[in-house]
Write a protein that holds these residues in place. Structure first.
Motif, PDB file in Angstrom:
ATOM      1  N   ASN A 191     -10.425  -7.386 -12.357  1.00  0.00           N
ATOM      2  CA  ASN A 191     -11.806  -7.554 -11.932  1.00  0.00           C
ATOM      3  C   ASN A 191     -12.563  -8.234 -13.078  1.00  0.00           C
ATOM      4  O   ASN A 191     -12.545  -7.737 -14.197  1.00  0.00           O
ATOM      5  CB  ASN A 191     -12.415  -6.187 -11.607  1.00  0.00           C
ATOM      6  N   PRO A 192     -13.238  -9.371 -12.841  1.00  0.00           N
ATOM      7  CA  PRO A 192     -13.883 -10.094 -13.942  1.00  0.00           C
ATOM      8  C   PRO A 192     -15.004  -9.325 -14.628  1.00  0.00           C
ATOM      9  O   PRO A 192     -15.209  -9.477 -15.826  1.00  0.00           O
ATOM     10  CB  PRO A 192     -14.419 -11.359 -13.287  1.00  0.00           C
ATOM     11  N   SER A 193     -15.731  -8.500 -13.904  1.00  0.00           N
ATOM     12  CA  SER A 193     -16.868  -7.816 -14.523  1.00  0.00           C
ATOM     13  C   SER A 193     -16.463  -6.527 -15.239  1.00  0.00           C
ATOM     14  O   SER A 193     -16.957  -6.232 -16.320  1.00  0.00           O
ATOM     15  CB  SER A 193     -17.931  -7.505 -13.465  1.00  0.00           C
ATOM     16  N   THR A 194     -15.540  -5.763 -14.646  1.00  0.00           N
ATOM     17  CA  THR A 194     -15.175  -4.474 -15.252  1.00  0.00           C
ATOM     18  C   THR A 194     -13.868  -4.517 -16.020  1.00  0.00           C
ATOM     19  O   THR A 194     -13.524  -3.550 -16.696  1.00  0.00           O
ATOM     20  CB  THR A 194     -15.058  -3.383 -14.171  1.00  0.00           C
ATOM     21  N   LYS A 195     -13.107  -5.609 -15.908  1.00  0.00           N
ATOM     22  CA  LYS A 195     -11.805  -5.785 -16.566  1.00  0.00           C
ATOM     23  C   LYS A 195     -10.757  -4.758 -16.121  1.00  0.00           C
ATOM     24  O   LYS A 195      -9.784  -4.518 -16.807  1.00  0.00           O
ATOM     25  CB  LYS A 195     -11.945  -5.725 -18.091  1.00  0.00           C
ATOM     26  N   LEU A 196     -10.966  -4.137 -14.959  1.00  0.00           N
ATOM     27  CA  LEU A 196      -9.986  -3.190 -14.423  1.00  0.00           C
ATOM     28  C   LEU A 196      -8.940  -3.944 -13.607  1.00  0.00           C
ATOM     29  O   LEU A 196      -9.263  -4.895 -12.900  1.00  0.00           O
ATOM     30  CB  LEU A 196     -10.674  -2.143 -13.550  1.00  0.00           C
ATOM     31  N   PRO A 197      -7.677  -3.502 -13.665  1.00  0.00           N
ATOM     32  CA  PRO A 197      -6.630  -4.204 -12.916  1.00  0.00           C
ATOM     33  C   PRO A 197      -6.718  -3.942 -11.420  1.00  0.00           C
ATOM     34  O   PRO A 197      -7.246  -2.926 -10.972  1.00  0.00           O
ATOM     35  CB  PRO A 197      -5.337  -3.616 -13.495  1.00  0.00           C
ATOM     36  N   ALA A 198      -6.178  -4.878 -10.636  1.00  0.00           N
ATOM     37  CA  ALA A 198      -6.154  -4.711  -9.181  1.00  0.00           C
ATOM     38  C   ALA A 198      -5.155  -3.634  -8.777  1.00  0.00           C
ATOM     39  O   ALA A 198      -5.356  -2.936  -7.796  1.00  0.00           O
ATOM     40  CB  ALA A 198      -5.800  -6.029  -8.506  1.00  0.00           C
ATOM     41  N   MET A 199      -4.078  -3.486  -9.546  1.00  0.00           N
ATOM     42  CA  MET A 199      -3.085  -2.429  -9.303  1.00  0.00           C
ATOM     43  C   MET A 199      -3.388  -1.262 -10.220  1.00  0.00           C
ATOM     44  O   MET A 199      -3.247  -1.374 -11.437  1.00  0.00           O
ATOM     45  CB  MET A 199      -1.670  -2.936  -9.608  1.00  0.00           C
ATOM     46  N   VAL A 200      -3.792  -0.143  -9.647  1.00  0.00           N
ATOM     47  CA  VAL A 200      -4.041   1.043 -10.452  1.00  0.00           C
ATOM     48  C   VAL A 200      -2.728   1.757 -10.743  1.00  0.00           C
ATOM     49  O   VAL A 200      -2.473   2.198 -11.858  1.00  0.00           O
ATOM     50  CB  VAL A 200      -5.022   1.999  -9.726  1.00  0.00           C
ATOM     51  N   ASN A 201      -1.871   1.854  -9.735  1.00  0.00           N
ATOM     52  CA  ASN A 201      -0.599   2.542  -9.892  1.00  0.00           C
ATOM     53  C   ASN A 201       0.458   1.850  -9.055  1.00  0.00           C
ATOM     54  O   ASN A 201       0.173   1.373  -7.955  1.00  0.00           O
ATOM     55  CB  ASN A 201      -0.729   4.007  -9.477  1.00  0.00           C
ATOM     56  N   ILE A 202       1.672   1.801  -9.567  1.00  0.00           N
ATOM     57  CA  ILE A 202       2.813   1.265  -8.843  1.00  0.00           C
ATOM     58  C   ILE A 202       3.968   2.217  -9.098  1.00  0.00           C
ATOM     59  O   ILE A 202       4.299   2.492 -10.240  1.00  0.00           O
ATOM     60  CB  ILE A 202       3.097  -0.194  -9.260  1.00  0.00           C
ATOM     61  N   GLU A 203       4.521   2.775  -8.031  1.00  0.00           N
ATOM     62  CA  GLU A 203       5.447   3.896  -8.147  1.00  0.00           C
ATOM     63  C   GLU A 203       6.719   3.639  -7.348  1.00  0.00           C
ATOM     64  O   GLU A 203       6.660   3.281  -6.175  1.00  0.00           O
ATOM     65  CB  GLU A 203       4.734   5.148  -7.613  1.00  0.00           C
ATOM     66  N   ARG A 204       7.870   3.813  -7.992  1.00  0.00           N
ATOM     67  CA  ARG A 204       9.177   3.640  -7.333  1.00  0.00           C
ATOM     68  C   ARG A 204       9.461   4.879  -6.494  1.00  0.00           C
ATOM     69  O   ARG A 204       9.324   5.999  -6.953  1.00  0.00           O
ATOM     70  CB  ARG A 204      10.260   3.462  -8.401  1.00  0.00           C
ATOM     71  N   ILE A 205       9.878   4.694  -5.243  1.00  0.00           N
ATOM     72  CA  ILE A 205      10.158   5.807  -4.342  1.00  0.00           C
ATOM     73  C   ILE A 205      11.658   5.971  -4.137  1.00  0.00           C
ATOM     74  O   ILE A 205      12.240   6.996  -4.458  1.00  0.00           O
ATOM     75  CB  ILE A 205       9.427   5.625  -2.993  1.00  0.00           C
ATOM     76  N   SER A 206      12.311   4.968  -3.573  1.00  0.00           N
ATOM     77  CA  SER A 206      13.748   5.027  -3.319  1.00  0.00           C
ATOM     78  C   SER A 206      14.482   4.634  -4.590  1.00  0.00           C
ATOM     79  O   SER A 206      14.238   3.576  -5.150  1.00  0.00           O
ATOM     80  CB  SER A 206      14.111   4.089  -2.173  1.00  0.00           C
TER      81      SER A 206
END
Length: 131
Positions: free
Chosen positions: A65-80
């Motif tokens: 995000n350009p204004s807050t510098k937060l990533p678009a992906m907060v979490n990415i988790e492997r399931i299988s």
């Protein structure tokens, strides 16, 4: 390396935590398909497949995000995982964060999201959750 998909997700996760703009990952056909799904759903800014070496690489431009510098992906988790595969029928597909997140599945129709799998009425292996 016993689980290349987990390595792919870990490289993305580490690059996001280090506030990197671009991450380079060894390529495979499944990783390329997952990258296309992440791009289509707006979690990454862009990607480029480089086939100059024998295996090839994937260059991914991460999205912030350009204004807050937060990533678009907060979490990415492997399931299988290789030791315990997780499969879901079309009727029991998971909903990630009540529909705000995305579950990426490997199905007979290719690598698709949970919403697309519901509309096609297919099940498959639940690879990961992204939100």
């Amino acid at each position: 390396m016993t689980d290349p998909i987990a390595d792919y997700l870990t490289r993305l996760r580490n690059a996001i935590r280090a506030n990197r703009r671009i991450v380079e990952i060894p390529a495979s056909n499944l990783k390329k398909e997952i990258t296309k799904v992440l791009f289509d759903k707006g979690f990454i800014q862009g990607y480029k497949f480089d086939d100059s070496t024998a295996q090839g690489t994937i260059k991914i431009a991460l999205k912030y995000n350009p204004s807050t510098k937060l990533p678009a992906m907060v979490n990415i988790e492997r399931i299988s995982k290789p030791g315990l595969r997780k499969y879901a029928k079309a009727s029991t597909l998971p909903r990630v964060l009540n529909g705000l997140g995305v579950a990426i599945l490997s199905t007979s129709k290719g690598v698709i999201t949970d919403k697309e799998a519901r509309s096609l009425n297919v099940g498959g292996e639940v690879l990961c959750y992204v939100y």
